[in-house]
Design a protein around this motif. Structure first.
Motif, short mmCIF file in Angstrom:
data_model
loop_
_atom_site.label_atom_id
_atom_site.label_comp_id
_atom_site.label_asym_id
_atom_site.label_seq_id
_atom_site.Cartn_x
_atom_site.Cartn_y
_atom_site.Cartn_z
N ARG A 32 1.80 -0.85 -5.71
CA ARG A 32 1.04 -0.32 -4.58
C ARG A 32 1.86 -0.55 -3.30
O ARG A 32 1.68 -1.55 -2.60
N PRO A 33 2.74 0.37 -2.98
CA PRO A 33 3.64 0.17 -1.83
C PRO A 33 2.91 0.02 -0.50
O PRO A 33 3.49 -0.51 0.45
N LEU A 34 1.67 0.48 -0.40
CA LEU A 34 0.95 0.43 0.87
C LEU A 34 -0.03 -0.73 0.93
O LEU A 34 -1.00 -0.68 1.70
N ASP A 35 0.20 -1.79 0.17
CA ASP A 35 -0.71 -2.93 0.20
C ASP A 35 -0.32 -3.86 1.34
O ASP A 35 0.72 -4.53 1.29
N ALA A 36 -1.17 -3.93 2.36
CA ALA A 36 -0.84 -4.70 3.56
C ALA A 36 -0.76 -6.20 3.29
O ALA A 36 0.11 -6.90 3.81
N GLN A 37 -1.68 -6.72 2.47
CA GLN A 37 -1.68 -8.16 2.22
C GLN A 37 -0.41 -8.61 1.51
O GLN A 37 0.10 -9.70 1.77
N SER A 38 0.11 -7.78 0.62
CA SER A 38 1.34 -8.16 -0.08
C SER A 38 2.53 -8.12 0.87
O SER A 38 3.44 -8.96 0.78
N HIS A 39 2.55 -7.15 1.78
CA HIS A 39 3.60 -7.14 2.80
C HIS A 39 3.52 -8.41 3.65
O HIS A 39 4.54 -8.99 4.03
N PRO B 6 -7.54 -1.61 9.44
CA PRO B 6 -8.50 -2.69 9.70
C PRO B 6 -7.86 -4.05 9.97
O PRO B 6 -8.45 -4.88 10.64
N LEU B 7 -6.65 -4.29 9.43
CA LEU B 7 -6.02 -5.61 9.58
C LEU B 7 -5.01 -5.65 10.71
O LEU B 7 -4.33 -6.67 10.88
N ARG B 8 -4.90 -4.59 11.48
CA ARG B 8 -3.82 -4.52 12.46
C ARG B 8 -3.92 -5.60 13.53
O ARG B 8 -2.90 -6.14 13.96
N ASP B 9 -5.12 -5.92 13.98
CA ASP B 9 -5.25 -6.94 15.02
C ASP B 9 -4.73 -8.28 14.54
O ASP B 9 -3.93 -8.94 15.22
N SER B 10 -5.19 -8.71 13.37
CA SER B 10 -4.75 -10.02 12.86
C SER B 10 -3.27 -10.00 12.49
O SER B 10 -2.55 -10.98 12.73
N LEU B 11 -2.78 -8.90 11.91
CA LEU B 11 -1.37 -8.82 11.53
C LEU B 11 -0.48 -8.87 12.76
O LEU B 11 0.54 -9.58 12.77
N LEU B 12 -0.86 -8.12 13.79
CA LEU B 12 -0.03 -8.09 14.98
C LEU B 12 -0.07 -9.44 15.71
O LEU B 12 0.95 -9.89 16.26
N GLY B 13 -1.24 -10.07 15.72
CA GLY B 13 -1.31 -11.40 16.33
C GLY B 13 -0.41 -12.40 15.63
O GLY B 13 0.27 -13.21 16.27
N GLU B 14 -0.39 -12.33 14.29
CA GLU B 14 0.45 -13.26 13.53
C GLU B 14 1.92 -12.97 13.73
O GLU B 14 2.73 -13.89 13.93
N SER B 15 2.29 -11.69 13.66
CA SER B 15 3.71 -11.35 13.78
C SER B 15 4.23 -11.54 15.20
O SER B 15 5.37 -11.97 15.40
N ALA B 16 3.40 -11.24 16.21
CA ALA B 16 3.85 -11.40 17.59
C ALA B 16 4.07 -12.86 17.94
O ALA B 16 4.94 -13.19 18.76
N SER B 17 3.31 -13.76 17.32
CA SER B 17 3.52 -15.19 17.59
C SER B 17 4.84 -15.67 17.01
O SER B 17 5.37 -16.71 17.44
N VAL B 18 5.40 -14.92 16.06
CA VAL B 18 6.68 -15.30 15.46
C VAL B 18 7.85 -14.67 16.22
O VAL B 18 8.90 -15.29 16.39
N ALA B 19 7.65 -13.42 16.69
CA ALA B 19 8.74 -12.66 17.31
C ALA B 19 9.10 -13.24 18.67
O ALA B 19 8.23 -13.62 19.45
N LYS B 20 10.38 -13.28 18.97
CA LYS B 20 10.89 -13.75 20.24
C LYS B 20 11.85 -12.70 20.81
O LYS B 20 12.75 -12.24 20.12
N GLY B 21 11.63 -12.36 22.06
CA GLY B 21 12.52 -11.41 22.70
C GLY B 21 12.13 -9.98 22.44
O GLY B 21 11.37 -9.65 21.51
N LEU B 22 12.68 -9.09 23.27
CA LEU B 22 12.31 -7.68 23.22
C LEU B 22 12.71 -7.02 21.90
O LEU B 22 11.94 -6.24 21.33
N SER B 23 13.90 -7.32 21.39
CA SER B 23 14.37 -6.65 20.17
C SER B 23 13.46 -6.97 18.99
O SER B 23 13.15 -6.09 18.18
N GLU B 24 13.04 -8.23 18.86
CA GLU B 24 12.16 -8.58 17.75
C GLU B 24 10.77 -8.00 17.95
O GLU B 24 10.13 -7.57 16.98
N LEU B 25 10.27 -7.99 19.19
CA LEU B 25 8.96 -7.40 19.44
C LEU B 25 8.96 -5.91 19.10
O LEU B 25 7.99 -5.39 18.54
#
Length: 867
Positions: free
Chosen positions: A561-568, A597-616
């Motif tokens: 299931r290539p579009l499974d968000a939780q596995s990504h 539906p999971l975009r808010d939580s996913l983006l919050g988690e990933s943005a807390s990891v990303a540093k700098g403009l290129s990673e964002l």
């Protein structure tokens, strides 16, 4: 023409009873959608076939298997071939997809033995049994229909089974029930509550039974019988309309028009009339063909009656539903637009199919649209069979069905009931080009019984494969074993396996425990991506965690299931631990794209990891909507510097994008929050130049002007926008708010009166009442303000601040009892009982003082006046 002998009791009567039981059981048992219903259906089908075989044996004549019965038998044969365990080298020849699954997902787990082609063997076993049941029902009905009375009873049974379903629906509609018989709730509430949870399936089933009812009404010579079946048609047809199935209604109407067309065809109409009289046993002199009106116009008149009845009962509902498909573009966007994706998935399994019944698990690997949805069926009969059985089997089934239908049609004369059965089944087949009604045993069984009417032996020249009388008993035993045995082998369900493993995951203390429980389930359901996902989560979140194993199982899940968000997400977390930072951020981006539906939580988690403009920038697609989402999140985290850099890059990089206005609006908002109104107005100027009628830019410009101290200019700009866009309720509400802030409550109320006709949602209406309350409060009318606040609170029952506002006004009016009630309600909505205890204590003190004053006044009035 010599009449065929009537099958003799008791075996023939027992066979007929078994068919009648199957005809009623299948639709009434929730359309036979639950897995447990296959057992009674298989038992009844095997009994019907056994009694038919024994009846033929008692007559000393061979039992002929109709040619059309070979179609489900061929499908059952393909199912059996798909269940044969094949070594890896042979599997690559017949199903490269299944062989790839074995090598990538199963072999590393030690599950490398010979495996069947089917990706879900348990479901294929059940489908094997179902197809054998369909063949048994068709053959048994064809055998019995040598008798004129048996033909009538079988057709009547089908018609009455549809009537039973319709009456159940009317009963629930009459009492306004939301659960079937008061205890069973479908996952999605159907518009017309009956034993079918899907309105399309209900419409398909009733199209067949209603058309048969009309054929029986036309055929009947006695008026009471004709009127009775006409009533059955009327009720069943009305139920089709109330199902609100657009495709079902269309093909129901088409079926009746087609029936009218074939009956109006001159020569066939005369033959049908003569044959109808022969069924009734009338003497040759009395066999006068019914008139053109009765045979040809009866379907049209009956159709008109159904449409009139349905329109009278629920015209508004039907019109509203049909209006949603008033253009080809909307129809294309509903199901037809998915056909290319379905065809690509089917083409990958062209050689031997993914396994009958395995579509939901097998197709997800090729799903590239609507990631939030799982497709249980292709909703197209051709694509369904192509993907599950393979292209050679599909071609063989179509060729065999066409040959059998041609041989069956050209060798016999036709009655109105025969026409009705043929038209009903044809309408059902055409409907299934846009649905999957025939995947439901209730509909497929009814279709097979209707085809049995057409495949009957007559004239002493049966068409079909003969079975010698001496083979009847062994054949009956083997048929029962073949129908019931696969149900036992297919008793396991992947849904049950998922539930069992999910429950075990919650109680397990280590990944190794989950692994031991999961491997047998994966061996049984090798394409169930949920099982791999649970095992991957166990390695990721349970101690001792193993990010490499978690990543391996996440990759297995994504393979299926290539579009499974939780596995990504699991893959991203594992890669971060393993040091693959750039790949982890890419996995977060893929997860963001895969699940809205999971975009808010996913983006919050990933943005807390990303540093700098290129990673964002790597976290989301380079699209204005996604970048605006990221910008808002950064501001909520207090990362204004990074947010500003991101927006400056985005407006420069996507300057010519069709949706770039959203970025400029976000930049203007960013400047406004940074107390830079002039820069905010400059950003809004770009939007106004490109889109002069962009009303959201006008709303934001008014906020900026007000923040710059130019309130009058803000009000005038909104007044101009209201003249340009008078139907935008948001503009009127914003204008009223600015007028209130400018100290113009009367003008604000006049604006709200003008806005009222354009308010279309409850939240807008609540905002209107809130502004109205503020205007009344500013004008010194607290009681009217309270009433408006209470109206707003009824529309927004989750808003405690509205109750607090009403409480403050009650307190000003010295009404502490009412104020306490509003404060208590606000505390309840906040979920914080006692949070306003000081306020309540003050109100209770006021209440006691007022009560004491009232008592003193009463005592003073009670004292006698001095003489």
């Amino acid at each position: 023409m010599p009449r065929a002998r009537r099958p003799k009791p008791p075996f023939a009567l027992a066979c007929e009873a078994a068919l009648a039981a199957a005809a009623f059981f299948a639709p009434l048992a929730l359309g036979s959608a639950p897995q447990w219903t296959l057992w009674p259906l298989a038992a009844l089908s095997s009994l019907a076939l056994a009694f038919a075989l024994l009846s033929a044996r008692s007559e000393g004549r061979p039992f002929h298997l109709p040619l059309l019965a070979l179609v489900p038998l061929l499908a059952a044969t393909v199912c059996a071939l798909q269940l044969l365990p094949l070594p890896s080298a042979v599997a690559k020849l017949f199903s490269p997809e299944a062989a790839e699954l074995r090598e990538f997902a199963l072999a590393p787990l030690g599950l490398d033995g010979a495996r069947p082609v089917s990706l879900e063997p348990a479901a294929t076993w059940r489908e094997l049994s179902k197809h054998l049941c369909y063949a048994a029902l068709l053959a048994s009905a064809a055998y019995l229909c040598r008798s004129r009375m048996a033909r009538r009873r079988i057709a009547s049974t089908l018609a009455l089974s549809g009537l039973a379903v319709a009456l159940i629906g009317f009963g629930h509609e009459l009492f306004g029930a939301s659960k079937l018989f008061g205890f069973h709730a479908f996952q999605a509430q159907p518009p017309f509550l009956s034993t079918f949870g899907n309105p399309n399936h209900l419409a398909g089933f009733l199209t067949l039974t209603a058309t048969l009812s009309l054929g029986l009404a036309i055929r009947a010579e006695q008026r009471p019988r004709s009127f009775s079946f006409g009533g059955v048609f009327l009720l069943s047809g009305a139920a089709v309309l109330l199902s609100l199935s657009r495709g079902g209604i269309a093909f129901f109407v088409a079926a009746q028009l087609a029936l009218a067309a074939v009956l109006l065809w001159g020569r066939l109409a005369r033959q049908a009339a003569e044959r109808a009289m022969e069924w009734e046993g009338a003497p040759p002199a009395a066999r006068k063909a019914p008139g053109w009106i009765r045979l040809g116009l009866a379907p049209l008149l009956a159709l008109w009656a159904v449409l009139a009845t349905g329109g009278y009962i629920a015209y508004d509902k039907i019109a509203a539903e049909l209006a949603t498909a008033d253009s080809m573009e909307e129809l294309k966007g509903s199901k037809v637009d998915l056909w290319p994706m379905m065809a690509r998935g089917a083409a990958a399994y062209s050689r031997m199919g993914m396994g009958r019944g395995a579509f939901e698990l097998g197709f997800t690997r090729h799903q590239d649209k609507t990631p939030e949805s799982s497709f249980t069926h292709a909703e197209n009969l051709v694509l369904q069979l192509w993907s599950e059985l393979g292209l050679p089997a599909l071609i063989g089934l179509i060729a065999l069905a066409a040959f059998a239908a041609f041989k069956t049609a050209r060798r016999r004369e036709w009655t109105p009931v025969d026409f009705a059965a043929a038209v009903g089944v044809s309408a059902l087949l055409l409907h299934d080009l846009f649905d999957f009604s025939l995947e439901l045993p209730a509909t497929a069984s009814a279709a097979c019984l209707a085809l049995g009417l057409l495949c009957r032996e007559e004239g002493g020249s049966p068409v079909g494969l003969p079975l010698p009388p001496r083979a009847s008993v062994p054949a009956a035993f083997l048929a029962a074993l073949a129908m019931l045995g696969p149900l036992w082998l297919g008793r396991h369900s992947y849904l049950d396996a998922e539930r069992r493993l999910a429950l075990f995951y919650q109680s397990a203390s280590s990944p190794s425990e989950v692994r031991r429980a999961a491997l047998p389930l994966i061996d049984r359901h090798p394409a169930d991506w949920v099982l791999y996902g649970i095992l991957g989560a166990a390695h990721a979140f349970k101690e001792p965690a193993d990010p490499r194993e978690a990543l391996a199982f996440a990759n297995r899940t994504l393979f299926l299931r290539p579009l499974d968000a939780q596995s990504h997400r699991t893959a991203a977390r594992s890669l971060l631990i393993l040091g693959g930072r750039s790949q982890a951020l890419l996995e977060y981006r893929l997860a963001y794209q895969a699940s809205a539906p999971l975009r808010d939580s996913l983006l919050g988690e990933s943005a807390s990891v990303a540093k700098g403009l290129s990673e964002l920038r790597s976290l989301v697609p380079e699209e204005p909507a996604a970048l605006v989402h990221l910008s808002g999140l950064l501001r909520s985290q207090g990362r204004r510097e990074e947010d500003g850099a991101l927006l400056q890059w985005a407006v420069g990089e996507l300057f010519s994008h069709p949706d770039a206005d959203a970025l400029w609006l976000e930049l203007a908002t960013f400047r406004l929050e940074g107390k830079e109104p002039e820069l905010s107005l400059a950003a809004l100027g770009k939007v106004r130049r490109d889109s002069p009628r962009h009303f959201r830019a006008a709303l934001l410009r008014a906020q900026v002007l007000a923040a710059a101290g130019r309130r009058a200019e803000a009000v005038s700009s909104l007044e101009e926008e209201a003249r340009v866009s008078p139907g935008k309720a948001e503009v009127w509400l914003a204008l009223a708010a600015h007028q209130l802030a400018a100290g113009q409550p009367r003008r604000a109320r006049e604006t709200l009166e003008r806005a009222s006709p354009f308010v279309t949602s409850s939240w807008q209406r609540a905002d209107l009442f809130t502004l109205e309350a503020q205007a009344f409060q500013a004008e010194g009318l607290p009681m009217k303000a309270v009433q408006s606040y209470q109206s707003a609170a009824r529309l927004r029952p989750e808003s405690p601040h509205l109750h607090y506002a009403a409480a403050r006004l009650f307190e000003q009016m010295s009404k502490p009892t009412e104020a306490i009630r509003e404060v208590r309600e606000g505390e309840r909505l906040e979920g914080k009982p006692g949070s306003q205890s000081e306020w309540v204590a003050r109100l209770e003190s006021t209440l006691r003082a007022l009560e004491l004053r009232r008592l003193e006044q009463d005592a003073a009035r009670a004292e006698p006046a001095p003489e």
